[in-house]
Motif scaffolding. Structure first.
Motif, PDB file in Angstrom:
ATOM      1  N   PHE A   1      58.961  72.512 -63.099  1.00 40.95           N
ATOM      2  CA  PHE A   1      58.592  72.433 -64.506  1.00 40.95           C
ATOM      3  C   PHE A   1      59.204  73.597 -65.291  1.00 40.95           C
ATOM      4  O   PHE A   1      59.721  73.421 -66.393  1.00 40.95           O
ATOM      5  CB  PHE A   1      57.067  72.442 -64.652  1.00 40.95           C
ATOM      6  CG  PHE A   1      56.591  72.289 -66.063  1.00 40.95           C
ATOM      7  CD1 PHE A   1      56.665  71.065 -66.701  1.00 40.95           C
ATOM      8  CD2 PHE A   1      56.086  73.369 -66.762  1.00 40.95           C
ATOM      9  CE1 PHE A   1      56.239  70.915 -68.013  1.00 40.95           C
ATOM     10  CE2 PHE A   1      55.657  73.236 -68.071  1.00 40.95           C
ATOM     11  CZ  PHE A   1      55.737  72.004 -68.697  1.00 40.95           C
ATOM     12  N   ARG A   2      59.164  74.782 -64.694  1.00 44.40           N
ATOM     13  CA  ARG A   2      59.710  75.976 -65.344  1.00 44.40           C
ATOM     14  C   ARG A   2      61.207  75.833 -65.588  1.00 44.40           C
ATOM     15  O   ARG A   2      61.707  76.098 -66.683  1.00 44.40           O
ATOM     16  CB  ARG A   2      59.424  77.185 -64.442  1.00 44.40           C
ATOM     17  CG  ARG A   2      59.871  78.499 -64.968  1.00 44.40           C
ATOM     18  CD  ARG A   2      58.914  79.609 -64.531  1.00 44.40           C
ATOM     19  NE  ARG A   2      58.498  79.473 -63.154  1.00 44.40           N
ATOM     20  CZ  ARG A   2      59.034  80.164 -62.139  1.00 44.40           C
ATOM     21  NH1 ARG A   2      60.032  80.993 -62.360  1.00 44.40           N
ATOM     22  NH2 ARG A   2      58.577  80.031 -60.911  1.00 44.40           N
ATOM     23  N   TYR A   3      61.943  75.386 -64.542  1.00 42.57           N
ATOM     24  CA  TYR A   3      63.391  75.233 -64.695  1.00 42.57           C
ATOM     25  C   TYR A   3      63.735  74.145 -65.713  1.00 42.57           C
ATOM     26  O   TYR A   3      64.637  74.306 -66.525  1.00 42.57           O
ATOM     27  CB  TYR A   3      64.044  74.934 -63.340  1.00 42.57           C
ATOM     28  CG  TYR A   3      64.349  76.193 -62.581  1.00 42.57           C
ATOM     29  CD1 TYR A   3      63.405  76.776 -61.747  1.00 42.57           C
ATOM     30  CD2 TYR A   3      65.580  76.846 -62.728  1.00 42.57           C
ATOM     31  CE1 TYR A   3      63.659  77.942 -61.071  1.00 42.57           C
ATOM     32  CE2 TYR A   3      65.850  78.023 -62.038  1.00 42.57           C
ATOM     33  CZ  TYR A   3      64.895  78.560 -61.216  1.00 42.57           C
ATOM     34  OH  TYR A   3      65.155  79.734 -60.558  1.00 42.57           O
ATOM     35  N   LEU A   4      62.979  73.046 -65.647  1.00 40.08           N
ATOM     36  CA  LEU A   4      63.260  71.948 -66.571  1.00 40.08           C
ATOM     37  C   LEU A   4      62.930  72.330 -68.015  1.00 40.08           C
ATOM     38  O   LEU A   4      63.611  71.891 -68.944  1.00 40.08           O
ATOM     39  CB  LEU A   4      62.490  70.689 -66.151  1.00 40.08           C
ATOM     40  CG  LEU A   4      63.059  70.029 -64.886  1.00 40.08           C
ATOM     41  CD1 LEU A   4      62.059  69.048 -64.287  1.00 40.08           C
ATOM     42  CD2 LEU A   4      64.379  69.327 -65.187  1.00 40.08           C
TER      43      LEU A   4
ATOM     44  N   ASP B   1      64.902  73.446 -73.262  1.00 36.61           N
ATOM     45  CA  ASP B   1      65.025  74.388 -74.376  1.00 36.61           C
ATOM     46  C   ASP B   1      66.487  74.714 -74.674  1.00 36.61           C
ATOM     47  O   ASP B   1      66.847  74.998 -75.817  1.00 36.61           O
ATOM     48  CB  ASP B   1      64.260  75.684 -74.092  1.00 36.61           C
ATOM     49  CG  ASP B   1      62.747  75.454 -74.100  1.00 36.61           C
ATOM     50  OD1 ASP B   1      62.323  74.355 -74.497  1.00 36.61           O
ATOM     51  OD2 ASP B   1      62.001  76.365 -73.694  1.00 36.61           O
ATOM     52  N   ALA B   2      67.322  74.675 -73.633  1.00 44.68           N
ATOM     53  CA  ALA B   2      68.740  74.987 -73.818  1.00 44.68           C
ATOM     54  C   ALA B   2      69.542  73.757 -74.268  1.00 44.68           C
ATOM     55  O   ALA B   2      70.753  73.818 -74.441  1.00 44.68           O
ATOM     56  CB  ALA B   2      69.324  75.545 -72.522  1.00 44.68           C
ATOM     57  N   GLY B   3      68.846  72.623 -74.444  1.00 53.60           N
ATOM     58  CA  GLY B   3      69.501  71.417 -74.943  1.00 53.60           C
ATOM     59  C   GLY B   3      70.253  70.614 -73.888  1.00 53.60           C
ATOM     60  O   GLY B   3      71.032  69.721 -74.227  1.00 53.60           O
TER      61      GLY B   3
ATOM     62  N   ASN C   1      67.674  62.618 -66.042  1.00 48.72           N
ATOM     63  CA  ASN C   1      67.398  62.792 -67.462  1.00 48.72           C
ATOM     64  C   ASN C   1      66.356  63.913 -67.588  1.00 48.72           C
ATOM     65  O   ASN C   1      65.201  63.769 -67.173  1.00 48.72           O
ATOM     66  CB  ASN C   1      66.851  61.477 -68.028  1.00 48.72           C
ATOM     67  CG  ASN C   1      66.516  61.593 -69.501  1.00 48.72           C
ATOM     68  OD1 ASN C   1      65.904  62.557 -69.938  1.00 48.72           O
ATOM     69  ND2 ASN C   1      66.922  60.595 -70.276  1.00 48.72           N
ATOM     70  N   VAL C   2      66.781  65.046 -68.150  1.00 52.53           N
ATOM     71  CA  VAL C   2      65.948  66.247 -68.183  1.00 52.53           C
ATOM     72  C   VAL C   2      64.628  66.001 -68.931  1.00 52.53           C
ATOM     73  O   VAL C   2      63.553  66.349 -68.448  1.00 52.53           O
ATOM     74  CB  VAL C   2      66.720  67.427 -68.815  1.00 52.53           C
ATOM     75  CG1 VAL C   2      65.796  68.621 -69.065  1.00 52.53           C
ATOM     76  CG2 VAL C   2      67.883  67.847 -67.925  1.00 52.53           C
ATOM     77  N   GLN C   3      64.733  65.380 -70.089  1.00 55.15           N
ATOM     78  CA  GLN C   3      63.551  65.148 -70.919  1.00 55.15           C
ATOM     79  C   GLN C   3      62.507  64.264 -70.212  1.00 55.15           C
ATOM     80  O   GLN C   3      61.329  64.591 -70.174  1.00 55.15           O
ATOM     81  CB  GLN C   3      63.983  64.489 -72.232  1.00 55.15           C
ATOM     82  CG  GLN C   3      62.916  64.489 -73.297  1.00 55.15           C
ATOM     83  CD  GLN C   3      63.394  65.180 -74.564  1.00 55.15           C
ATOM     84  OE1 GLN C   3      64.602  65.329 -74.780  1.00 55.15           O
ATOM     85  NE2 GLN C   3      62.471  65.637 -75.377  1.00 55.15           N
TER      86      GLN C   3
END
Lengths: 212, 212
Positions: free
Chosen positions: A16-19, A24-26, A64-66
Motif C-alpha cells: 500500500f505504501r509503495y503504491l 502520488d507520482a502519477g 493498473n496502479v490506481q
C-alpha cells in the motif's frame, strides 16, 4: 474472493505504501518486475500475492496502479473512517494523539482518558483528556471502534476487562501485557521492548561473530 | 551452539517476559506443560525452542527458571548495556526518551537531537536536546551503539546516510522510510501505521463476515 492468508495481510501495508507513492507520482501502470526491484522482493511473490485479491495485472501491460491501490485499501479497510479512543495519556498516548499520519488514513482520535488529576482536563491534539470513569458514557455516545491501550502494565488487564462492554472492535495494545479478548475483538500488539531487544540480539550476535 | 532461527529469535522476548515474571515470583522450576498453558502455545514448541539454545530441562523435573532466564538474556544481548541516541525530538522521541522500561533492560538514552530551534536546548528525561549538526562530534565522544530514528519520512534517508560513519551498530527505525544499511548495521522497523492498518483490516473482514 479467496480468503487471504495472514502472511499476505502482513505484507499489504508495505504494498500500500509503495503504491501510494507511485500513485502520488502519477504512475499509471507498473510491472511486477519493476515493483519487485523497488521493493526488494521477487516478482513471483508479488504476482502470487496480487493474485490473491483479484489480480489487476495484464500479461505484458503490468498492473493498473490506481485499481490495485484501491483494491488493497478496500481489503485493509481504509475506505472507511475509524474512531480511536486512547486510554492512558502519558508520553506515548500524547505522541499517538498528535501523529497526523493516522487521520490522513482515516483513523481519528476522538477521545483520550487517564486517571492522573494533573493530566485530566488538559488538551492535546485538539482533544481534552477525560477521566477514565467517564469512559463508558463517552463510548456509548461516540462509539469508537478502536481502543488504544497506552496504560502501564499494572493496570492494563483491569482496563482491558472494561473494553468488550464498550462495543470496541479492535485493541491496539502498547502495554506490556498480553490480552485475551472475546471473539470478535481483535488485538494488535506493539511490544516496543521486544522490538528493541531484537536489535540488541543482532548486535550481540555480530560481536560474537567478530570474536570467532 | 546451533544457529538460532529468526522465528525462535522473534519468540525470545515473550519467553523472556514470562521467565522474568516467574523469577520475580520466586518460581525455581517449571515444566514445558505448565509454561505452555500460561503462554497459550504448545509444550512441544517450547521444548523444541529451548533445545535450540541448550535445553536446561531435565525429564520429569522441568526447566530451571534462573538458568533459562540467564541463557535467553545472554542470547538477546541483555547481559550488557547499550547506549541509544534518539534522532528526532518530536512527541515520539520524547515518549521513548522517558520510558523507564528501556533503561531497566540496559538500554540507556545518552543523547537526543533535532533541528527545530524551539526544541534544541530543552531538556527531557535528563537529556538536553542537541542540534543535529553536533551529532558526529557527540557520537565520536559517546559511542552509542543504537540510533533511534524518529524523524519525519522526508528527512529519514538523509539522516540515515550519516549513520554508518558514526559507528552505529543498530537502527531502531520509526520513520515510514525503508532503510538500506551496509552489512553489519541491523535495522529494526517499527511501522506504527502498518500495525494500525492490520487492525482496520480485521475489523473490516469481521464486518463483511457479518453481512454474509
Amino acid at each position: 474472493m479467496k480468503k487471504i492468508s495472514t502472511m499476505v495481510i502482513r505484507r499489504l501495508p508495505r504494498y500500500f505504501r509503495y503504491l501510494t507513492d507511485l500513485k502520488d507520482a502519477g504512475v499509471e501502470r507498473i510491472s511486477s518486475t519493476e515493483l519487485a526491484e523497488k521493493m526488494n522482493v521477487t516478482a513471483s511473490q508479488i504476482r502470487q500475492d496480487f493474485n490473491c485479491f483479484g489480480g489487476f495485472g495484464q500479461q505484458g501491460y503490468g498492473y493498473n496502479v490506481q485499481q490495485l491501490h484501491k483494491a488493497i485499501a478496500d481489503i485493509m479497510g481504509l475506505s472507511q473512517n475509524y474512531k480511536l479512543v486512547i486510554i492512558g495519556a502519558g508520553n506515548l498516548g500524547h505522541a499517538l494523539a498528535n501523529y497526523a499520519g493516522f487521520s490522513r488514513r482515516g483513523f481519528h482520535v476522538v477521545g483520550m482518558f487517564d486517571v492522573q488529576p494533573d493530566i485530566v482536563g488538559t488538551t492535546t491534539g485538539g482533544i481534552t483528556i477525560g477521566h477514565i470513569d467517564d469512559l463508558e458514557a463517552f463510548c456509548k455516545r461516540e462509539k469508537p471502534e478502536i481502543a488504544v491501550l497506552t496504560v502501564p502494565k499494572e493496570v492494563a488487564l483491569e482496563v482491558a476487562e472494561r473494553l468488550p462492554a464498550l462495543g470496541i472492535k479492535g485493541v491496539w495494545n502498547f502495554s506490556y501485557m498480553e490480552l485475551r479478548m472475546p471473539k470478535g475483538i481483535y488485538v494488535e500488539n506493539v511490544h516496543l521492548s521486544a522490538s528493541l531487544m531484537t536489535l540488541s540480539q543482532h548486535i550481540t550476535a555480530d560481536k560474537k561473530e567478530e570474536i570467532k
